[in-house]
Design an enzyme around this catalytic site. Structure first.
Site: not given
Ligand SMILES: NC(=O)c1ccc[n+]([C@@H]2O[C@H](COP(=O)([O-])OP(=O)(O)OC[C@H]3O[C@@H](n4cnc5c(N)ncnc54)[C@H](OP(=O)(O)O)[C@@H]3O)[C@@H](O)[C@H]2O)c1
Length: 274
Positions: A49, A54, A79, A112
């Protein structure tokens, strides 16, 4: 019951989408994102994704080309960013994304955010690109029920996916019920609350009981609620850890205990204010 990393959700147009994908927001273009995507694919992920905003579609594309897995086995989503909404701009931005990813079709393209003034024209462009066979499934992100109803009244075509902020502090139950009724697959962004909630005692207790990490407990809770997850990580050990969610089951009581952590707490922007 979701039992394997290869299991897929059936979208409302017949396309299948993996329940687990790798999110790459904040993964830097170049080596960081290339390594993360390659590590994920080697660990069994088939879904990635990304988003135009990004700024790492080129790196994702490079990783896809080098990964050794046939294109048709991968599920690539990106997106359309807000400033490119509107019919002509959408078509142009879509082709720019495709070019950066070096692909000739997308598996999923999402609006998005629901930019009020333009999302209908944007949806029309999505429908046309879909009709032309350039996208296998089209969807939205951060859309509330009334945004979706407006798209429906305008086009009659239901989005395949709605990607929204969803985690134990924002369980999105009303939106989940609405999407279920309409046949829209929900996908959780920030499923791990960006790592901010991993020390909650209820979750830590469940992790101990199941001999799993808190991250694995939260991801499993999502799967058992029929929600697709796309946890982001650039850390090899965590990318692998986040695949360990197919070999255990949370009970109905355990799912409710996680549901009860809901606090209507958002990390990101409120779609009602877009
Ligand atoms: N549509 C939208 O508006 C929107 C908005 C936000 C995000 N997104 C999508 O959703 C995805 C996920 O959301 P997000 O990146 O905001 O947050 P998330 O997946 O909830 O959290 C990511 C964070 O958690 C850490 N992490 C990952 N696995 C872990 C584990 N097993 N134990 C401890 N920490 C862990 C990562 O660190 P490290 O990377 O340092 O390992 C990173 O700092 C995004 O990457 C993006 O593709 C979409």
């Amino acid at each position: 019951m979701i039992r394997s990393i290869q299991d897929k959700a059936l979208l409302n147009n017949g396309v299948e989408m993996p329940w687990l994908g790798l999110g790459v927001w904040k993964a830097k273009d170049g080596n960081e994102v290339i390594r993360a995507v390659q590590t994920a694919i080697a660990a069994g992920y088939r879904s990635i994704d990304t988003a135009a905003v990004y700024n790492n579609e080129s790196g994702v594309g490079a990783a896809i080309r080098q990964c050794g897995v046939p294109r048709e086995e991968l599920f690539i989503a990106t997106k359309l960013w807000n400033s490119n909404q509107g019919y002509t701009q959408t078509v142009q931005a879509f082709h720019e994304s495709l070019q950066k990813l070096r692909l000739d079709y997308l598996d999923l393209y999402l609006i998005h955010w629901p930019v009020k003034e333009t999302y209908k024209e944007t949806w029309q462009a999505f429908l046309d690109l879909y009709e032309q066979g350039k996208i296998r499934a089209i969807g939205v992100s951060n859309f509330q029920d009334y945004h979706i109803n407006e798209l429906l009244s305008f086009s009659g075509i239901i989005p395949a996916v709605n990607q929204v902020e969803l985690h134990p502090r924002l369980t999105q139950k009303p939106l989940l019920a609405f999407c279920k009724e309409k046949g829209i697959q929900v996908e959780a962004w920030s499923p791990l609350m960006r790592g901010q909630f991993l020390d909650h005692p209820v979750l830590m207790n469940l992790a101990k009981l199941h001999a799993k990490s808190v991250a694995q407990i939260i991801l499993r809770w999502n799967l058992q609620n029929n929600v697709i997850v796309i946890p982001k990580s650039v850390t090899k050990q965590r990318i692998i850890e986040n695949t360990g969610i197919f070999d255990f089951e949370l009970s109905a009581e355990e799912l409710s205990a996680i549901d009860s952590l809901h606090a209507d707490h958002r990390l990101g922007a409120d779609p009602n204010k877009y």
